[in-house]
Design an enzyme around this catalytic site. Structure first.
Site, PDB file in Angstrom:
ATOM      1  CD  GLN A  42       7.219  21.345  15.046  1.00 50.71           C
ATOM      2  OE1 GLN A  42       6.010  21.517  15.001  1.00 50.71           O
ATOM      3  NE2 GLN A  42       7.866  20.616  14.152  1.00 50.71           N
ATOM      4  CG  ASP A  63      -1.499  11.831  19.876  1.00 44.63           C
ATOM      5  OD1 ASP A  63      -1.093  11.979  21.044  1.00 44.63           O
ATOM      6  OD2 ASP A  63      -0.919  11.106  19.055  1.00 44.63           O
ATOM      7  NE  ARG A 123       2.133  36.246   9.550  1.00 40.99           N
ATOM      8  CZ  ARG A 123       1.206  36.252   8.609  1.00 40.99           C
ATOM      9  NH1 ARG A 123       1.340  36.975   7.524  1.00 40.99           N
ATOM     10  NH2 ARG A 123       0.120  35.514   8.720  1.00 40.99           N
ATOM     11  NE  ARG A 137       8.150   6.614  19.019  1.00 35.36           N
ATOM     12  CZ  ARG A 137       8.631   7.780  18.534  1.00 35.36           C
ATOM     13  NH1 ARG A 137       9.742   7.794  17.851  1.00 35.36           N
ATOM     14  NH2 ARG A 137       7.962   8.907  18.736  1.00 35.36           N
ATOM     15  CB  ILE A 142       5.017  17.696  21.107  1.00 33.30           C
ATOM     16  CG1 ILE A 142       5.306  16.791  19.903  1.00 33.30           C
ATOM     17  CG2 ILE A 142       6.252  17.878  21.966  1.00 33.30           C
ATOM     18  CD1 ILE A 142       6.227  17.435  18.863  1.00 33.30           C
ATOM     19  CB  VAL A 188      11.712  11.530  42.049  1.00 31.72           C
ATOM     20  CG1 VAL A 188      12.789  11.352  43.114  1.00 31.72           C
ATOM     21  CG2 VAL A 188      12.031  10.692  40.807  1.00 31.72           C
ATOM     22  NE  ARG A 189      13.282  16.941  44.639  1.00 29.97           N
ATOM     23  CZ  ARG A 189      13.957  18.038  44.328  1.00 29.97           C
ATOM     24  NH1 ARG A 189      13.327  19.196  44.241  1.00 29.97           N
ATOM     25  NH2 ARG A 189      15.253  17.993  44.130  1.00 29.97           N
ATOM     26  NE  ARG A 203      -8.758  39.187  -1.150  1.00 34.57           N
ATOM     27  CZ  ARG A 203      -8.556  39.049   0.150  1.00 34.57           C
ATOM     28  NH1 ARG A 203      -8.075  40.030   0.851  1.00 34.57           N
ATOM     29  NH2 ARG A 203      -8.862  37.901   0.745  1.00 34.57           N
TER      30      ARG A 203
HETATM   31  O1  F6P Z   1       5.004  11.794  18.774  1.00 32.46           O
HETATM   32  C1  F6P Z   1       5.865  12.865  18.794  1.00 32.46           C
HETATM   33  C2  F6P Z   1       6.497  13.075  17.459  1.00 32.46           C
HETATM   34  O2  F6P Z   1       7.402  14.151  17.564  1.00 32.46           O
HETATM   35  C3  F6P Z   1       5.536  13.280  16.293  1.00 32.46           C
HETATM   36  O3  F6P Z   1       5.029  14.593  16.252  1.00 32.46           O
HETATM   37  C4  F6P Z   1       6.404  12.883  15.139  1.00 32.46           C
HETATM   38  O4  F6P Z   1       5.621  12.398  14.083  1.00 32.46           O
HETATM   39  C5  F6P Z   1       7.255  11.795  15.682  1.00 32.46           C
HETATM   40  O5  F6P Z   1       7.255  11.939  17.094  1.00 32.46           O
HETATM   41  C6  F6P Z   1       8.677  11.805  15.194  1.00 32.46           C
HETATM   42  O6  F6P Z   1       9.292  10.674  15.685  1.00 32.46           O
HETATM   43  P1  F6P Z   1      10.853  10.377  15.609  1.00 32.46           P
HETATM   44  O7  F6P Z   1      11.472  10.966  16.817  1.00 32.46           O
HETATM   45  O8  F6P Z   1      10.931   8.903  15.612  1.00 32.46           O
HETATM   46  O9  F6P Z   1      11.382  11.020  14.369  1.00 32.46           O
END
Ligand code: F6P
Length: 327
Positions: A259, A134, A159, A76, A131, A28-29, A216
């Protein structure tokens, strides 16, 4: 292909990733700096179809660089996969005179951008926002660093409790078909085993190595599994371990969508800002239908169709390091 860009649309598509807001802000900027009109499209391609598009000013992106998620929201869109959906989306851009798009997302989003651009002669620039890391043609994707740091923080905590109870924890991390989050977070937390889709998982070897460590009396065991691993993720691995090594007290933890959230790390804010800036510069220079990436700290442009088809290659060196350090 259009020659001079005057009005650009920006959208975030697919799964959100921390740093998307920083990228939107930069687009935008930088656009406004070049006296372009910038339009935000809500919910990815769905917003283009539903005409959920609004003019953005410099102040629309104030106070967002530090925020996770995306102010434009993510989706999506199945409808955009159909020609009729794309035609509707095009009409909505056309009526506003939007003549270029910046798409922040993963490979699915780039597929849509490539198709749309071919059909309607709209220049598109892709920014790798996922994230999962890929996508080929970049050392970084926006959000990966934050996701890995979130996973590391969580696994460190696991852990502690694993240590307190002499337990084995199988921790599943995200990544779809890629093992980068597992590999990076597994190495950084000193996991004994890391299972990823890029390499064959030898379950007998895993059981043998865990059994040997138990003998061990190596107390803490941490197995990090990518959700896309061929054995189907953490639950299945834990089930097999429990069955074959009943003496080991085993628990499973699926980290899941935590995540994807949270404040982006400094690195994600930096790369998002840099990529967002260069997305607009690229359009200004007439460089179209590429993904903006960073390779060896240099700007790198990959044709969208290549970024879609090729995957990042996982370095064998990391795999060797994992084996040696976990022994
Ligand atoms: O592509 C990002 C991601 O977080 C993947 O790591 C994961 O498999 C997928 O999206 C999860 O998707 P949703 O938000 O549809 O559960």
């Amino acid at each position: 292909m259009a020659t001079k860009v005057t009005k650009i649309g920006v959208l975030t598509s697919g799964g959100d990733s921390p740093g998307m807001n920083a990228a939107i802000r930069a687009v935008v900027r930088t656009g406004i700096y070049h006296e372009l009109e910038v339009y935000g499209v809500m919910r990815g391609y769905s917003g283009m179809i539903d005409d959920d598009i609004f003019r953005m000013e410099s102040r629309s992106v104030a106070n967002i660089i530090q925020r996770g998620g995306t102010i434009l929201k993510c989706a999506r869109s199945d409808e955009f996969r159909e020609p009729a959906g794309r035609a509707k989306a095009y009409e909505n851009l056309k009526k506003r005179g939007i003549d270029a798009l910046v798409v922040i997302g993963g490979d699915g989003s780039f597929k849509g951008a490539q198709k749309f651009s071919n059909e309607f002669d709209i220049p598109c620039i892709g920014l790798p926002g996922t994230i999962d890391k890929d996508i080929a043609g970049t050392d970084f994707t926006i959000g990966f660093d934050t996701a890995v740091n979130t996973a590391v923080e969580a696994i460190d905590k696991i852990r502690d409790t694993a240590d307190a109870h002499d337990r084995l924890f199988v921790v599943e991390v995200m990544g779809r078909d890629a093992g980068y989050i597992a590999l990076h977070s597994g190495i950084a937390t000193g996991a004994e085993n890391i299972l990823i889709p890029e390499t064959k998982t030898n379950i007998d070897e895993l059981i043998a190595s865990l059994g040997e460590k138990e003998k061990r009396r190596k107390l803490v065991n941490l197995v990090v599994v990518a959700e896309g691993d061929e054995f189907g993720g953490g639950n299945e691995i834990a089930r097999i371990v429990k069955k074959r090594l009943p003496n080991i007290d085993t628990r499973v933890c699926i980290l899941g969508h935590i995540q994807r959230g949270g404040a982006p790390t400094c690195l994600d804010r930096l790369i998002a800002s840099r990529m967002g800036y260069h997305a607009v510069e690229s359009l200004m220079q007439g460089r179209y239908n590429v993904m903006v990436g960073i390779v060896n700290n240099k700007l790198h442009y990959t044709p969208l169709d290549h970024a879609i088809k090729a995957k990042q290659k996982l370095s064998n060196q990391w795999l060797k390091i994992v084996k040696i350090l976990a022994s």
